[in-house]
Design an enzyme around this catalytic site. Sequence first.
Site, PDB file in Angstrom:
ATOM      1  N   SER A  31      -1.839 -25.011  -1.492  1.00 38.73           N
ATOM      2  CA  SER A  31      -2.821 -25.455  -2.488  1.00 38.73           C
ATOM      3  C   SER A  31      -3.373 -24.288  -3.287  1.00 38.73           C
ATOM      4  CB  SER A  31      -3.971 -26.182  -1.790  1.00 38.73           C
ATOM      5  OG  SER A  31      -3.492 -27.251  -1.006  1.00 38.73           O
ATOM      6  N   HIS A  68     -10.567 -26.496  -0.437  1.00 38.86           N
ATOM      7  CA  HIS A  68      -9.592 -26.039   0.569  1.00 38.86           C
ATOM      8  C   HIS A  68      -8.752 -24.877   0.041  1.00 38.86           C
ATOM      9  CE1 HIS A  68      -7.961 -29.378  -1.776  1.00 38.86           C
ATOM     10  NE2 HIS A  68      -6.757 -28.896  -1.574  1.00 38.86           N
ATOM     11  N   ASP A 145      -5.583 -32.637  -7.901  1.00 35.82           N
ATOM     12  CA  ASP A 145      -5.228 -33.951  -8.467  1.00 35.82           C
ATOM     13  C   ASP A 145      -5.589 -35.093  -7.514  1.00 35.82           C
ATOM     14  OD1 ASP A 145      -3.232 -32.978  -6.789  1.00 35.82           O
ATOM     15  OD2 ASP A 145      -1.564 -33.573  -8.085  1.00 35.82           O
ATOM     16  N   HIS A 250       1.023 -29.385   3.418  1.00 36.11           N
ATOM     17  CA  HIS A 250      -0.407 -29.322   3.117  1.00 36.11           C
ATOM     18  C   HIS A 250      -1.164 -28.786   4.327  1.00 36.11           C
ATOM     19  CE1 HIS A 250      -4.201 -30.593   1.151  1.00 36.11           C
ATOM     20  NE2 HIS A 250      -4.615 -30.718   2.406  1.00 36.11           N
ATOM     21  N   SER A 331     -39.159 -48.539 -12.229  1.00 35.35           N
ATOM     22  CA  SER A 331     -39.506 -48.991 -10.876  1.00 35.35           C
ATOM     23  C   SER A 331     -39.964 -47.833  -9.993  1.00 35.35           C
ATOM     24  CB  SER A 331     -38.299 -49.667 -10.215  1.00 35.35           C
ATOM     25  OG  SER A 331     -37.995 -50.874 -10.862  1.00 35.35           O
ATOM     26  N   GLU A 352     -25.364 -42.879  -8.765  1.00 30.65           N
ATOM     27  CA  GLU A 352     -26.182 -42.077  -7.850  1.00 30.65           C
ATOM     28  C   GLU A 352     -25.453 -40.840  -7.340  1.00 30.65           C
ATOM     29  OE1 GLU A 352     -25.589 -45.351  -7.568  1.00 30.65           O
ATOM     30  OE2 GLU A 352     -27.533 -46.278  -7.992  1.00 30.65           O
ATOM     31  N   PHE A 377     -30.590 -46.922  -2.254  1.00 30.98           N
ATOM     32  CA  PHE A 377     -29.420 -46.456  -2.992  1.00 30.98           C
ATOM     33  C   PHE A 377     -29.111 -44.982  -2.779  1.00 30.98           C
ATOM     34  CE2 PHE A 377     -30.716 -50.134  -5.934  1.00 30.98           C
ATOM     35  CZ  PHE A 377     -30.095 -51.048  -5.080  1.00 30.98           C
TER      36      PHE A 377
END
Lengths: 602, 602
Positions: A31, A68, A145, A250, A331, A352, A377
């Site tokens: 990677s 990574h 990706d 990987h 609110s 969020e 939330f």
Amino acid sequence: MNMKKLQNMATILRRNSLEMTTAAKSGHPTSCLSCAEIMSVLFFKEMKYDTKNPNNPDNDEFILSKGHAAPILYSALYHSGCIKNNLNSLRKLKSPLEGHPIPRSLKWVKAATGSLGQGLGVGVGMALSAKLKRKKFKTFVLLGDSETAEGSIYEALEIASKYKLNNLITIIDINRLGQRGETIHGHNIKKYIQKFKGFGCRVFSIDGHSVKEIISALKKSKTSSKPVVILAKTLKGKGVPFIENKNGWHGKPLNDDDLKIALRHLPNPKLPKIKIKKPKPTKEQKIKEQKIKEQVYDTKISTRKVYGETLAALASKDPNLLALDGEVSNSTYSAEVKETKSEQFIESYIAEQNMVSMALGLSKKGFNTFTSTFAAFFSRAHDQIRLAALSSANMTFSGSHAGVSIGEDGASQMGLEDLAIFRGLSNSYVFYPSDGISTKKLTTLCSKIKGIKYIRTTRSNTPILYKPSEEFPIKSFKILRGSKKDRAILIGAGITTHEALKAHDKLKKQNIHVAVVDIYCVKPFNHSKLIKLANKKGNKIIIAEDHRPEGGIGEMIAKGLSGTNIKIKHLAIEDIPHSGKMKELLKKYKIDSAAYIASLKK
Amino acid sequence: MNMKKLQNMATILRRNSLEMTTAAKSGHPTSCLSCAEIMSVLFFKEMKYDTKNPNNPDNDEFILSKGHAAPILYSALYHSGCIKNNLNSLRKLKSPLEGHPIPRSLKWVKAATGSLGQGLGVGVGMALSAKLKRKKFKTFVLLGDSETAEGSIYEALEIASKYKLNNLITIIDINRLGQRGETIHGHNIKKYIQKFKGFGCRVFSIDGHSVKEIISALKKSKTSSKPVVILAKTLKGKGVPFIENKNGWHGKPLNDDDLKIALRHLPNPKLPKIKIKKPKPTKEQKIKEQKIKEQVYDTKISTRKVYGETLAALASKDPNLLALDGEVSNSTYSAEVKETKSEQFIESYIAEQNMVSMALGLSKKGFNTFTSTFAAFFSRAHDQIRLAALSSANMTFSGSHAGVSIGEDGASQMGLEDLAIFRGLSNSYVFYPSDGISTKKLTTLCSKIKGIKYIRTTRSNTPILYKPSEEFPIKSFKILRGSKKDRAILIGAGITTHEALKAHDKLKKQNIHVAVVDIYCVKPFNHSKLIKLANKKGNKIIIAEDHRPEGGIGEMIAKGLSGTNIKIKHLAIEDIPHSGKMKELLKKYKIDSAAYIASLKK
């Protein structure tokens, strides 16, 4: 640095990445190899940064969202002169070169990455901070990706386009292979072009191994009026035939023999002379102050409203204070900031995850961020909140509409897990005010202290309990009622404090005496103070909380009091709550004054 | 039903929505009015369903992702003959017509909605179930425009396109106004077209108040080879001049006088004769069985590997068992299912939110779903897991790579909050096996019991502790070591069970006797059994867990034992963990055998 030398630097970064991961016996060399040219051009040609000072406010910022690939980042930082650590100490207990980048260990890393799809949101926050402070620096984010399957990416792009962040350059290392095989789109670059254009970005598609094409795409990006996305087609493991573009490699380091072979496949250029461009200092754009008169609270009012009004007052004095909200500012009452200092309010829409990552980016660039939505939330952004804590960030969160006390809207809108989420972070503070005075004081406190801070607010109006002069120190609680005759303590927090007081009064009429404690600070908590108090009050405690039983106030106190002979009764929301009136629900789910009294009498 | 009558039905749905919310004195009438024609055409013309049986496997499915428009859904169900409840009981404590739709109260509601952006993922799961079972039913999802800011929408569309779900019809009620003002794109429909086409959908753009255009878009959608998105341009509050397309009317019911005026603005048609088309029964596509030989576990092996192998064995016997994984199946070992029964493995890519919602949809259509990723990454889908619990779903989740025991990868990859997340759900089960035998038994158990079940697995190999014949009942624990001379209990779970055993052996050599307990079932837990045991073992307990201190095993036990004089020492991960070898990290963060011994001797 010329192209030839930049290509040589890419090769050196490749060699380092292979050596580092073999030395560590773990990590993700392939990677790293796919983004070597990208990293070389960014760190040794494109980016302007002060290698002596990672916090120079004019530095271009870089975020490795594909965390990574940490080894190649460390190698680039090493050769640029930012760090001096032994690269082959990668992943060792005593080394700051951790498996994934984390600010605690390396000051050049601003945000922890490794939970994929979060770097872009942080980049949005940093790019936005440049716009707000009229700074010239650019923010570069390198994505893998595979992580473009995460929805948080599209939340970030939507906001980047909305706020015209043409100073944000996203580069996607499209090496085709994920952890266990091909990604959704593999090397079908067209699919990526459609998606990112659809989100209003200027898109360039290039060969990610061509230094020339990388340079020219970055050059063109300077004239863009939109956020830029550079789609870099690459090969995983590029440069080493037996791993290049091969599945099954990987997160696998090479063994010593394979490393020798691999290094023979790569050229071994001598290190070019490296000169990093330092950014020109720009002077800070001062945001004008604007005093607003301090609110006095002497009558029934909702803590969420006081939160908003206090925040507006703080914002008027502190141009660095920003309020972010997820489309519910009327609110949570963060809209008060918008009305007073509109430029210090960031509408984040119903996204969020990005809101939290964006706040992290803004806070890392020196803003004092207050992020609000319904308490329920924040569970949507739990992973982003977790990474903010891992990033040792200083941020405040406020969750309104806590628990069943919201009433008719029903279970999906009731925050019943938020205390557990925010307690479960290193060095977090959790505040739960029950009236206007404590809300004003605790909101102000949050604007001053470091760490992750959470303020839980209530939807309905509640009476004033404290004098304006009352102080609310961290790691303490208030004894609202108490007498020599007390045989138990009723503990409340937020809405249940008021139920405990009602219970106290009813019991008093029956000549039963109890103390009432208001837990305005859930974390950190002073257990020994409570133990001493309980010893004087019959060693009986009844706790009611408008929260799930797990991970809330009851378990926190039970653990702190374990081994003592203090009896604890814990009243909390066990079932899935129904719609209904607040009073009905507090009663049905047994956290009202009657429930206190019943469990005392048991 | 002809167009005239469908328009009349839309008006009746509007009138009902206004009356219901005024009666309830709360709710979202304007959000209902904007989708009245859409609901009318869907429920009274387009959809085929068995009004007598919500679980008829051939019913077209409908999901109201914009759950706050619940009143119009209830009204449509009422007039179609599915429910007989008094519509004006909306939001009352005793009424099943809750503020937001929830299955617990109404069997016609398959998934709880109200936390926005989740309905589409559930729809993806339902549409996928039709493909897997070769069923003809279609799945319709109605979204609000505000919720298209949620990334989970794009995770869902990506997967819908990937799996060619042309039986999924998404309708977006683009009424321009969110809760506190205009949405990101307002009525700029072009922006929506670009985004959704970019995600590979067939997109139709229509006037959402034209019955004719809705019908023709739905007709065209039947020939699509791609997932369909219908962009319906609408007006919030449509039909009532003083609220139509006006800001400031979100979530506000009309008062009695305004209602009278509003109803005067609307026609008052007589109820048309309603006939709902019942679907033709299709016979189930049987998936062929395929026995694989049962694994025997008699040597060191990782619990994650045993989880995968057991799942593969179960899948081979049960065609209804599905394994979903977030692109890490070679780490969680759910890939074993793919290798044995590839058609029973659903690659969900790195999109945890959609993975969980999709699993919910699949489980509601009768599949026995097992959803796996790294334990840390379930925090990414915490809100979806919360809604799955609110949906009274039967689903199993498995989190691998729990805690610091994963070693070098670092903090972002370490699951340290997962026990708190899964404990904090109504009626959940939390299992934490420590060896191959218990993992096999508990995974098999999860395939049989109802509710939300969580299995926490460990990365590294661990020794076998149990006989193949050992049973692991719910709400119990194992006493692995014990003698009359014991003066304390060492409690472990998963990896720490093995550290407790090491500590036991070292202490025995020093002639210090302790019992060792393995907590394979974290929830529900038998506290009285532990109390009895502790009373015989010196009333001393030391608990070590590879998890944050908050919301985990320690607090769970502390609460259950409160009021007893049993002393508890709790060892857990307080700080942000560093990269390093597993052994080094267990030691540094004090949950290894040495830590047990040290805290016993204190």
